[in-house]
Design an enzyme around this catalytic site. Structure first.
Site, PDB file in Angstrom:
ATOM      1  N   PHE A 104       0.811  -1.217   0.000  1.00 53.72           N
ATOM      2  CA  PHE A 104       0.000   0.000   0.000  1.00 53.72           C
ATOM      3  C   PHE A 104       0.839   1.258   0.000  1.00 53.72           C
ATOM      4  O   PHE A 104       2.067   1.219   0.123  1.00 53.72           O
ATOM      5  CB  PHE A 104      -0.967  -0.011   1.183  1.00 53.72           C
ATOM      6  CG  PHE A 104      -0.305   0.156   2.534  1.00 53.72           C
ATOM      7  CD1 PHE A 104       0.227  -0.925   3.226  1.00 53.72           C
ATOM      8  CD2 PHE A 104      -0.223   1.410   3.121  1.00 53.72           C
ATOM      9  CE1 PHE A 104       0.834  -0.757   4.462  1.00 53.72           C
ATOM     10  CE2 PHE A 104       0.375   1.584   4.372  1.00 53.72           C
ATOM     11  CZ  PHE A 104       0.894   0.498   5.030  1.00 53.72           C
ATOM     12  N   ALA A 127       9.510  -2.671   0.770  1.00 52.16           N
ATOM     13  CA  ALA A 127       8.151  -2.739   0.226  1.00 52.16           C
ATOM     14  C   ALA A 127       7.189  -2.408   1.364  1.00 52.16           C
ATOM     15  O   ALA A 127       7.390  -2.853   2.496  1.00 52.16           O
ATOM     16  CB  ALA A 127       7.878  -4.141  -0.310  1.00 52.16           C
ATOM     17  N   LYS A 128       6.158  -1.646   1.048  1.00 53.76           N
ATOM     18  CA  LYS A 128       5.163  -1.308   2.088  1.00 53.76           C
ATOM     19  C   LYS A 128       4.117  -2.410   2.088  1.00 53.76           C
ATOM     20  O   LYS A 128       3.065  -2.290   1.450  1.00 53.76           O
ATOM     21  CB  LYS A 128       4.507   0.039   1.758  1.00 53.76           C
ATOM     22  CG  LYS A 128       5.012   1.182   2.615  1.00 53.76           C
ATOM     23  CD  LYS A 128       4.361   2.480   2.236  1.00 53.76           C
ATOM     24  CE  LYS A 128       3.594   3.116   3.367  1.00 53.76           C
ATOM     25  NZ  LYS A 128       4.391   3.447   4.547  1.00 53.76           N
ATOM     26  N   ILE A 129       4.438  -3.508   2.768  1.00 53.03           N
ATOM     27  CA  ILE A 129       3.591  -4.702   2.762  1.00 53.03           C
ATOM     28  C   ILE A 129       2.660  -4.631   3.972  1.00 53.03           C
ATOM     29  O   ILE A 129       3.121  -4.363   5.090  1.00 53.03           O
ATOM     30  CB  ILE A 129       4.477  -5.969   2.857  1.00 53.03           C
ATOM     31  CG1 ILE A 129       5.476  -5.994   1.691  1.00 53.03           C
ATOM     32  CG2 ILE A 129       3.632  -7.231   2.894  1.00 53.03           C
ATOM     33  CD1 ILE A 129       6.597  -7.003   1.869  1.00 53.03           C
TER      34      ILE A 129
END
Ligand SMILES: Cc1ncc(COP(=O)(O)O)c(C=O)c1O
Length: 291
Positions: free
Chosen positions: A34, A155-157
């Site tokens: 996101f 990564a914006k996980i």
């Protein structure tokens, strides 16, 4: 009156109609990536400015690549979706846009392959995240920031936010505003929701261009923060928030320091589209604005 809209299953719909099923893979396994993008309300102009759209969507694309999420959207299409949602929703206050690309198959089984992907965007009103004027009282978290060898924080996980949530709740329940996490080597990593990249890049640029202050990027020990003259956190949600205390040790004189204040003043004008030099970072959303 403002009514929130969302982009969901390739259509813009009222937010209340955007619902996912309980078996959705991303909900069960944290397999979504996101962004958080701020829309900053400029009351004098009657305009809402989305801040650094390109950088946010570029980062989302990289997060998708890491998590093998197909993301067939061009930037222009994303800008159009984002500005449309803001304009249709009609807020006259600061907002937050949440683009989210996710494993949408409703099946059991932990993996990244052989799953369908989808993309949604929603909007929510969003005021200050921390008390910027008072500054944040922080603690060093007993939780370590996840490493690239575990879950890549590059990564914006969504799943990675279990790590942030553990740290934030521990800090809050112990009476602090925010947690600062160390990495596995014991160096300072980031807050539970502050620091890396978009806002950080903004502040590094402003320090260089406007204040003539160079930024040195290196490993920082926990105790360097205790003895710093000033310390601040940055983030889309947190903006520029001074850290006035860490682990019950006062930082500087426990108020917003002069460098932080100068950067913060520049930053807050810029995000509302008030500084012509940086207006390229701001995307206006409302087509009918006050004359
Ligand atoms: C864990 C974490 N780090 C850093 C940030 C700062 O992100 P940005 O690059 O959007 O300023 C955020 C989000 O606001 C976050 O959740």
């Amino acid at each position: 009156m403002a009514t929130p809209y969302a982009y969901f299953k390739k259509q813009i719909v009222p937010l209340e109609e955007a619902k996912i099923g309980v078996m959705t893979h991303a909900f069960n396994y944290g397999t979504a990536v996101f962004e958080g993008i701020r829309g900053n309300w400029n009351a004098a102009e009657g305009q809402m400015y989305l801040f650094r759209l390109k950088e946010h969507f570029d980062r989302l694309r990289k997060s998708c690549r890491i998590m093998r999420i197909e993301f067939p959207y061009e930037n222009e299409e994303l800008y159009s979706i984002a500005t449309k949602i803001v304009e249709m929703s009609g807020y006259q206050e600061d907002v937050y846009l949440r683009p989210l690309a996710y494993k949408s198959s409703e099946v059991l089984g932990v993996r990244l392959h052989d799953l369908e992907d989808d993309f949604l965007v929603f909007i929510a009103p969003f005021g200050p995240y921390l008390d910027i004027e008072k500054g944040a009282r922080c603690c060093t978290s007993s939780w370590r920031r996840v490493e690239d060898t575990g879950i890549p924080a590059r990564a914006k996980i969504t799943g990675i936010y279990a790590n942030s949530a553990l740290a934030k709740t521990e800090a809050n329940l112990n009476g602090f505003d925010e947690a600062i996490m160390l990495d596995e080597r014991g160096h300072v990593s980031e807050g539970s929701g502050e620091n890396i990249f978009v806002t950080r890049d903004t502040v590094i640029t402003l320090a260089r261009e406007e204040l003539g202050i160079a930024t040195v990027e290196r490993d920082i020990d926990r105790t360097e923060l205790y003895t710093a003259d000033e310390c601040f956190m940055t983030g889309t949600a947190a903006h520029v928030t001074p850290v006035v205390e860490l682990d019950r040790r006062q930082i500087g004189d426990a108020t917003m320091g002069p460098v932080t204040r100068r950067l913060s003043q520049l930053y807050f004008d810029i995000i509302r589209g008030k500084n012509p030099k940086y207006v390229h970072w701001c995307t206006p959303c409302y087509s009918r604005v006050k004359a």
